[in-house]
Write a protein that holds these residues in place. Sequence first.
Motif, PDB file in Angstrom:
ATOM      1  N   LEU A  89       0.827  -1.211   0.000  1.00 24.15           N
ATOM      2  CA  LEU A  89       0.000   0.000   0.000  1.00 24.15           C
ATOM      3  C   LEU A  89       0.861   1.260   0.000  1.00 24.15           C
ATOM      4  O   LEU A  89       0.553   2.235  -0.707  1.00 24.15           O
ATOM      5  CB  LEU A  89      -0.931   0.006   1.208  1.00 24.15           C
ATOM      6  CG  LEU A  89      -2.156  -0.897   1.128  1.00 24.15           C
ATOM      7  CD1 LEU A  89      -2.900  -0.876   2.453  1.00 24.15           C
ATOM      8  CD2 LEU A  89      -3.064  -0.465  -0.006  1.00 24.15           C
ATOM      9  N   ALA A  90       1.922   1.252   0.785  1.00 21.59           N
ATOM     10  CA  ALA A  90       2.812   2.419   0.814  1.00 21.59           C
ATOM     11  C   ALA A  90       3.483   2.615  -0.537  1.00 21.59           C
ATOM     12  O   ALA A  90       3.654   3.762  -0.992  1.00 21.59           O
ATOM     13  CB  ALA A  90       3.858   2.234   1.907  1.00 21.59           C
ATOM     14  N   ASN A  91       3.876   1.539  -1.212  1.00 24.91           N
ATOM     15  CA  ASN A  91       4.497   1.661  -2.533  1.00 24.91           C
ATOM     16  C   ASN A  91       3.510   2.189  -3.562  1.00 24.91           C
ATOM     17  O   ASN A  91       3.876   2.983  -4.425  1.00 24.91           O
ATOM     18  CB  ASN A  91       5.020   0.306  -2.999  1.00 24.91           C
ATOM     19  CG  ASN A  91       6.319  -0.061  -2.333  1.00 24.91           C
ATOM     20  OD1 ASN A  91       7.032   0.803  -1.832  1.00 24.91           O
ATOM     21  ND2 ASN A  91       6.620  -1.345  -2.325  1.00 24.91           N
ATOM     22  N   ARG A  92       2.257   1.796  -3.467  1.00 26.18           N
ATOM     23  CA  ARG A  92       1.256   2.250  -4.437  1.00 26.18           C
ATOM     24  C   ARG A  92       0.823   3.681  -4.192  1.00 26.18           C
ATOM     25  O   ARG A  92       0.371   4.357  -5.106  1.00 26.18           O
ATOM     26  CB  ARG A  92       0.080   1.305  -4.447  1.00 26.18           C
ATOM     27  CG  ARG A  92       0.397   0.062  -5.268  1.00 26.18           C
ATOM     28  CD  ARG A  92      -0.417  -1.123  -4.876  1.00 26.18           C
ATOM     29  NE  ARG A  92      -0.114  -2.329  -5.636  1.00 26.18           N
ATOM     30  CZ  ARG A  92       0.876  -3.152  -5.400  1.00 26.18           C
ATOM     31  NH1 ARG A  92       1.745  -2.865  -4.473  1.00 26.18           N
ATOM     32  NH2 ARG A  92       1.031  -4.255  -6.100  1.00 26.18           N
ATOM     33  N   PHE A  93       0.958   4.163  -2.953  1.00 28.43           N
ATOM     34  CA  PHE A  93       0.643   5.556  -2.664  1.00 28.43           C
ATOM     35  C   PHE A  93       1.843   6.479  -2.804  1.00 28.43           C
ATOM     36  O   PHE A  93       1.747   7.670  -2.576  1.00 28.43           O
ATOM     37  CB  PHE A  93       0.063   5.705  -1.257  1.00 28.43           C
ATOM     38  CG  PHE A  93      -1.349   5.200  -1.142  1.00 28.43           C
ATOM     39  CD1 PHE A  93      -2.306   5.555  -2.059  1.00 28.43           C
ATOM     40  CD2 PHE A  93      -1.703   4.363  -0.111  1.00 28.43           C
ATOM     41  CE1 PHE A  93      -3.610   5.093  -1.944  1.00 28.43           C
ATOM     42  CE2 PHE A  93      -3.003   3.893   0.017  1.00 28.43           C
ATOM     43  CZ  PHE A  93      -3.954   4.255  -0.908  1.00 28.43           C
ATOM     44  N   GLY A  94       3.008   5.932  -3.171  1.00 28.18           N
ATOM     45  CA  GLY A  94       4.174   6.745  -3.475  1.00 28.18           C
ATOM     46  C   GLY A  94       5.109   6.983  -2.311  1.00 28.18           C
ATOM     47  O   GLY A  94       5.926   7.902  -2.364  1.00 28.18           O
TER      48      GLY A  94
END
Length: 97
Positions: free
Chosen positions: A91-96
């Motif tokens: 989730l953190a990777n997909r939110f940048g």
Amino acid sequence: MLTSMDTVSLLVLGLAIAAGAYFIAAAMDGVMGPDGFGTVPNMVILIAGSFLGLYATEYLHLPAYSTTSQAVVGVSGAFSCLAFLAVLKSLANRFGY
């Protein structure tokens, strides 16, 4: 259970747990791919998650008195901790982040 063991038994048990966690972590690293953490961090997460599950069971006074139920609680805690941290990382990777 662990308070009645001698030092050599505890060391052998710890090494067996670390070796088993390493092989499971290597397999999970191949399965999870870029959402994983690597082999050694997966191993640390699996071991910490299993102890977290055992401590949570003891803290909540759940009936896990037999060795089989304690093993199930340990494995469940390990994989749920790894899954939870992998979901947070993805989730953190997909939110940048």
